[in-house]
Scaffold this active site. Sequence first.
Site, PDB file in Angstrom:
ATOM      1  N   GLU A  30      11.639   4.214   7.427  1.00  0.00           N
ATOM      2  CA  GLU A  30      10.192   4.158   7.236  1.00  0.00           C
ATOM      3  C   GLU A  30       9.482   5.042   8.264  1.00  0.00           C
ATOM      4  O   GLU A  30       9.548   4.747   9.460  1.00  0.00           O
ATOM      5  CB  GLU A  30       9.733   2.708   7.406  1.00  0.00           C
ATOM      6  N   GLU A  82       2.524  -5.384   2.569  1.00  0.00           N
ATOM      7  CA  GLU A  82       2.766  -5.725   3.977  1.00  0.00           C
ATOM      8  C   GLU A  82       1.390  -5.729   4.635  1.00  0.00           C
ATOM      9  O   GLU A  82       0.920  -4.708   5.137  1.00  0.00           O
ATOM     10  CB  GLU A  82       3.696  -4.700   4.622  1.00  0.00           C
TER      11      GLU A  82
HETATM   12  C1  LER Z   1       7.218  -2.314   9.258  1.00  0.00           C
HETATM   13  O1  LER Z   1       7.453  -2.191   7.870  1.00  0.00           O
HETATM   14  C2  LER Z   1       6.047  -1.533   9.644  1.00  0.00           C
HETATM   15  O2  LER Z   1       5.322  -1.042   8.815  1.00  0.00           O
HETATM   16  C3  LER Z   1       5.769  -1.340  11.057  1.00  0.00           C
HETATM   17  O3  LER Z   1       4.397  -1.195  11.263  1.00  0.00           O
HETATM   18  C4  LER Z   1       6.331  -2.385  11.949  1.00  0.00           C
HETATM   19  O4  LER Z   1       5.556  -2.506  13.079  1.00  0.00           O
HETATM   20 MN    MN Z   2       5.772  -1.057   6.677  1.00  0.00          MN
END
Ligand code: LER
Ligand code: MN
Length: 267
Positions: free
Chosen positions: A150, A244
């Site tokens: 990510e 999220e």
């Molecule tokens: C985790 O998926 C994320 O987006 C980060 O910001 C974790 O701090």
């Molecule tokens: Mn994330």
Amino acid sequence: MNLSIVLSTQPASFSALAYQGKLKENIAKIAELGYAGVELAVRDPSLLDLKALEAVVNTNNLVVPAIGTGQAYGEEGLSLTSTDQSIRDRAIERLHSQAVLAAGFKAVVILGLIRGRAGSPEAEDPAHDLLVEAIKVVAGKATQVKFALEPINRYETDLINTVVAGLSLVDKVGLDNFGLLLDTFHMNIEEKDIAASIKDAGDRMFHLHIADSNRWYPGGGHTDFAAIVEALDRIDYKAFISAEIMPLPDSDTAAAKTIEFMRSITA
Ligand code: LER
Ligand code: MN
């Protein structure tokens, strides 16, 4: 559109978690709200009652599209790029166990904050090398499991902030089961054009986190989600779109607003 939302299986300090703990109650609620999946944020799979977890996920007919692993860094300091080899080894071991958990659910393993931080510009190249090496070990061992790095904004890490940097890492690692997870919150900070970057990622994009510009539910800020959905259609994205988001004004409202908004722009 396959929508899911993040649930942390243990209490955690990370703020963008709509739901934490109370697995039976929260998973039932997530299904009732209309989600097709629940993304699990797991610090350590050995802390889980796996049978009970599988039972509650199956009873509610949910998919687990992804397993988040960042709490091993946030709560325990495990990092794939630590200068301390014993810490790197523990991070790799932890990811091996996350891959076993993910295989059971056919879920993607997220490589987010567990990549660690270089800490200084001079330390960045060696940290990149350690990262490539560690991902080759982890993804090379569980070839049936997908792993997604990510890109995370510069205020949280100095390693891989952008889609361009992520794609270059994907090339360096060179494994079919390694790709990217894009997160609209981080992209709002780092990308010039979120939709264009999604198109650039194309089929290397294994998973997506959505949150608005302020990490509220989609529709709670100023991100252009219609352009994002159009870009996802263009690349024929069929994997999950996972919220999220911060539990604001409260978990259930944030989760309900997400579904309502995403449906409104795709109807
Ligand atoms: C985790 O998926 C994320 O987006 C980060 O910001 C974790 O701090
Ligand atoms: Mn994330």
